[in-house]
Design an enzyme around this catalytic site. Sequence first.
Site, short mmCIF file in Angstrom:
data_model
loop_
_atom_site.label_atom_id
_atom_site.label_comp_id
_atom_site.label_asym_id
_atom_site.label_seq_id
_atom_site.Cartn_x
_atom_site.Cartn_y
_atom_site.Cartn_z
N THR A 56 0.85 -1.21 0.12
CA THR A 56 0.21 0.07 0.07
C THR A 56 0.96 1.34 -0.09
O THR A 56 0.60 2.11 -0.84
CB THR A 56 -0.81 0.16 1.15
N LYS A 83 8.16 9.81 20.29
CA LYS A 83 8.71 10.38 21.33
C LYS A 83 7.39 10.95 21.97
O LYS A 83 7.64 11.85 22.85
CB LYS A 83 9.25 11.64 20.78
N ARG A 105 -2.42 5.42 7.12
CA ARG A 105 -2.55 4.26 7.71
C ARG A 105 -2.46 4.43 9.15
O ARG A 105 -1.43 4.91 9.75
CB ARG A 105 -1.71 3.25 7.02
N HIS A 133 -10.59 0.03 4.41
CA HIS A 133 -9.28 0.34 3.40
C HIS A 133 -9.77 0.34 2.00
O HIS A 133 -9.69 -0.44 1.04
CB HIS A 133 -8.55 -1.06 3.59
C1 NCD Z 1 -4.36 -5.46 4.01
C2 NCD Z 1 -4.19 -4.49 5.18
O1 NCD Z 1 -3.24 -3.73 5.51
O2 NCD Z 1 -5.38 -4.04 5.54
N1 NCD Z 1 -3.07 -5.64 3.39
C3 NCD Z 1 -2.80 -4.46 2.36
O3 NCD Z 1 -3.31 -3.30 2.47
N2 NCD Z 1 -2.52 -5.06 1.28
C4 NCD Z 1 -4.60 -6.79 4.43
C5 NCD Z 1 -3.83 -7.50 5.51
O4 NCD Z 1 -3.03 -6.96 6.15
O5 NCD Z 1 -3.94 -8.58 5.55
#
Ligand code: NCD
Length: 312
Positions: A56, A83, A105, A133
Amino acid sequence: MKRHLLSIDDVTADDIGALFETAAEMHDVQRREVKKLPALRGRTVINLFFEDSTRTRSSFEIAGKWLSADVINLSAKGSSTSKGESLRDTVLTVTAMGVDGLVMRHSASGAAQQVSQWVDVPVVNAGDGTHEHPTQALLDAYTLTRRLGSLSGRHVAIVGDLTHSRVFRSNLKCLTKLGASVTAVAPPTLMPSGVSAWSKEAGFATSYDLDEVLPDVDAVMMLRVQRERMSGGYFPSAREYTVGYGLTRDRLAALRPGTPILHPGPMNRGLEISADAADAVDSVVLDQVSAGVAVRMAVLYHLLAGPDEGAS
Ligand code: NCD
């Protein structure tokens, strides 16, 4: 399109169609020797990743760079978060530098939504806890559309650790928005609580029996068993999970020929997906990765450049 992409709720079926059209153009760019488009020249995008990521984060970075944006990556390790700086102070600090877009994220569900209220630039949710997501769902649907054509009336099984999966929640919304029907398959311990009311309201089916579902699907999406989000024992052993819910070599034979196999990655080979399935001719795992760049280019383009500014 709305100003932020925090959830699949932020896009209509028409928005998704427009994003896919742009993504198809971007996909062509991806095959060129020189991949740069000037669309986001002079804009700066910051990737704020408070959780680990391979595809990602790098695909957002590549997407921004191929659109000529300046892309900065910040992760929790190595930033002042370690920190003790608050999330609010971190995002206000980076936006005060003059960034034009924020991709983030975070392990807390709702984090991107909260941040979107603190800043005045578009925010893209690249995964918030177990919530959503959206770009993953968009790239999955894009990958499927390229394989199957319209998703209307198609049947997709989403299999695995649904309780902890933001990919499941976003895909469910995205696929049903595009007219597909979804069957959610998981062991009872990994089926989200309250799923019976939710499935009625959102219009999807549930099953505990993968073998019963497989012969009837147009696509199957395997999800990772997210051990890092598990506090207790959700299944007796890895072996038992695979026997009940893994896409094993034997189960591949139950699929109709040509049925695409998806996995968002990272894969636990040998647990939820066998090597035979991951590397099968109908596996589209790497198509998903490559679509990820094109779809994220489309998202950044629509949010930051606006559809009226030329892409070429
Ligand atoms: C996913 C996530 O991070 O939500 N991966 C991703 O973005 N390709 C799924 C996962 O972590 O299993």
